[in-house]
Design an enzyme around this catalytic site. Structure first.
Site, PDB file in Angstrom:
ATOM      1  N   GLN A 121       0.842  -1.200   0.000  1.00 13.66           N
ATOM      2  CA  GLN A 121       0.000   0.000   0.000  1.00 13.66           C
ATOM      3  C   GLN A 121       0.877   1.250   0.000  1.00 13.66           C
ATOM      4  O   GLN A 121       1.788   1.383   0.824  1.00 13.66           O
ATOM      5  CB  GLN A 121      -0.926   0.004   1.225  1.00 13.66           C
ATOM      6  CG  GLN A 121      -1.916   1.156   1.223  1.00 13.66           C
ATOM      7  CD  GLN A 121      -2.952   1.057   2.351  1.00 13.66           C
ATOM      8  OE1 GLN A 121      -2.847   0.190   3.233  1.00 13.66           O
ATOM      9  NE2 GLN A 121      -3.931   1.927   2.315  1.00 13.66           N
ATOM     10  N   HIS A 173      -8.525   1.649  -1.073  1.00 12.25           N
ATOM     11  CA  HIS A 173      -8.866   1.575  -2.497  1.00 12.25           C
ATOM     12  C   HIS A 173      -8.752   0.136  -2.965  1.00 12.25           C
ATOM     13  O   HIS A 173      -7.957  -0.644  -2.444  1.00 12.25           O
ATOM     14  CB  HIS A 173      -7.964   2.491  -3.333  1.00 12.25           C
ATOM     15  CG  HIS A 173      -6.497   2.291  -3.098  1.00 12.25           C
ATOM     16  ND1 HIS A 173      -5.835   2.828  -2.023  1.00 12.25           N
ATOM     17  CD2 HIS A 173      -5.573   1.588  -3.798  1.00 12.25           C
ATOM     18  CE1 HIS A 173      -4.555   2.476  -2.074  1.00 12.25           C
ATOM     19  NE2 HIS A 173      -4.371   1.712  -3.138  1.00 12.25           N
TER      20      HIS A 173
HETATM   21  P1  5GP Z   1      -1.393   1.086  -3.704  1.00 12.50           P
HETATM   22  O1  5GP Z   1       0.050   0.869  -4.029  1.00 12.50           O
HETATM   23  O2  5GP Z   1      -1.560   1.998  -2.510  1.00 12.50           O
HETATM   24  O3  5GP Z   1      -2.196  -0.166  -3.599  1.00 12.50           O
HETATM   25  O4  5GP Z   1      -2.016   1.821  -4.958  1.00 12.50           O
HETATM   26  C1  5GP Z   1      -1.946   3.197  -5.152  1.00 12.50           C
HETATM   27  C2  5GP Z   1      -2.201   3.424  -6.613  1.00 12.50           C
HETATM   28  O5  5GP Z   1      -2.470   4.788  -6.814  1.00 12.50           O
HETATM   29  C3  5GP Z   1      -1.006   3.079  -7.517  1.00 12.50           C
HETATM   30  O6  5GP Z   1      -1.379   2.069  -8.438  1.00 12.50           O
HETATM   31  C4  5GP Z   1      -0.669   4.407  -8.208  1.00 12.50           C
HETATM   32  O7  5GP Z   1      -0.304   4.248  -9.553  1.00 12.50           O
HETATM   33  C5  5GP Z   1      -1.972   5.190  -8.048  1.00 12.50           C
HETATM   34  N1  5GP Z   1      -1.784   6.624  -7.983  1.00 12.50           N
HETATM   35  C6  5GP Z   1      -0.851   7.305  -7.237  1.00 12.50           C
HETATM   36  N2  5GP Z   1      -1.003   8.629  -7.404  1.00 12.50           N
HETATM   37  C7  5GP Z   1      -2.051   8.791  -8.266  1.00 12.50           C
HETATM   38  C8  5GP Z   1      -2.675   9.959  -8.829  1.00 12.50           C
HETATM   39  O8  5GP Z   1      -2.320  11.105  -8.565  1.00 12.50           O
HETATM   40  N3  5GP Z   1      -3.709   9.730  -9.685  1.00 12.50           N
HETATM   41  C9  5GP Z   1      -4.142   8.476 -10.006  1.00 12.50           C
HETATM   42  N4  5GP Z   1      -5.167   8.382 -10.867  1.00 12.50           N
HETATM   43  N5  5GP Z   1      -3.576   7.359  -9.492  1.00 12.50           N
HETATM   44  C10 5GP Z   1      -2.546   7.521  -8.631  1.00 12.50           C
END
Ligand code: 5GP
Ligand code: ZN
Length: 114
Positions: free
Chosen positions: A94, A100
């Site tokens: 994360q 999300h």
């Molecule tokens: P995690 O790694 O927390 O599961 O996923 C976070 C996700 O958010 C990642 O896949 C990354 O690409 C996406 N993300 C990070 N910053 C932004 C942003 O400013 N806009 C969008 N649309 N996605 C983002």
């Protein structure tokens, strides 16, 4: 302005490519897509991780999965199949601490994910 990136996306203070929105949930395209279809589906309410769910959030989590199904049909990935992922905390990968669910599809996804 909130310090949380996804709260800023909910508030439209940060631009995103929104694919679905209702009063409780918003879904938008991941900025760094890992598959031809890569959406993030999030509650509008700030919840840090899946560990922070309250009893009252049960309906919200069910609703998010119904939205994921609807988006999978709309994106044309429901027939072949897809993946819904939640990364929880650091070891889970994360990076944004606003709950999300990733909706990934449009290619054959590998398992285990690594
Ligand atoms: P995690 O790694 O927390 O599961 O996923 C976070 C996700 O958010 C990642 O896949 C990354 O690409 C996406 N993300 C990070 N910053 C932004 C942003 O400013 N806009 C969008 N649309 N996605 C983002
Ligand atoms: Zn937030």
């Amino acid at each position: 302005m909130s310090e949380c990136l996804f709260c800023q996306i909910v508030a439209k203070e940060v631009d995103s490519d929104i694919v679905y929105e209702d009063e409780k949930v918003i879904a938008f395209k991941d900025i760094n897509p890992q598959a031809p279809v890569h959406y993030l589906i999030i509650p509008k309410k700030h919840i840090e991780t899946i560990l922070d769910l309250a009893e009252e959030d049960q309906e919200l989590i069910g609703h998010i999965h119904q939205v994921a199904n609807q988006l999978a049909f709309e994106a044309g990935i429901a027939d072949d199949g897809f993946r819904i992922v939640n990364n929880c905390k650091d070891a889970g990968g994360q990076t944004v601490f606003h709950l999300h669910f990733h909706l990934l599809g449009g290619r054959n996804l590998q398992w285990p994910p690594g």
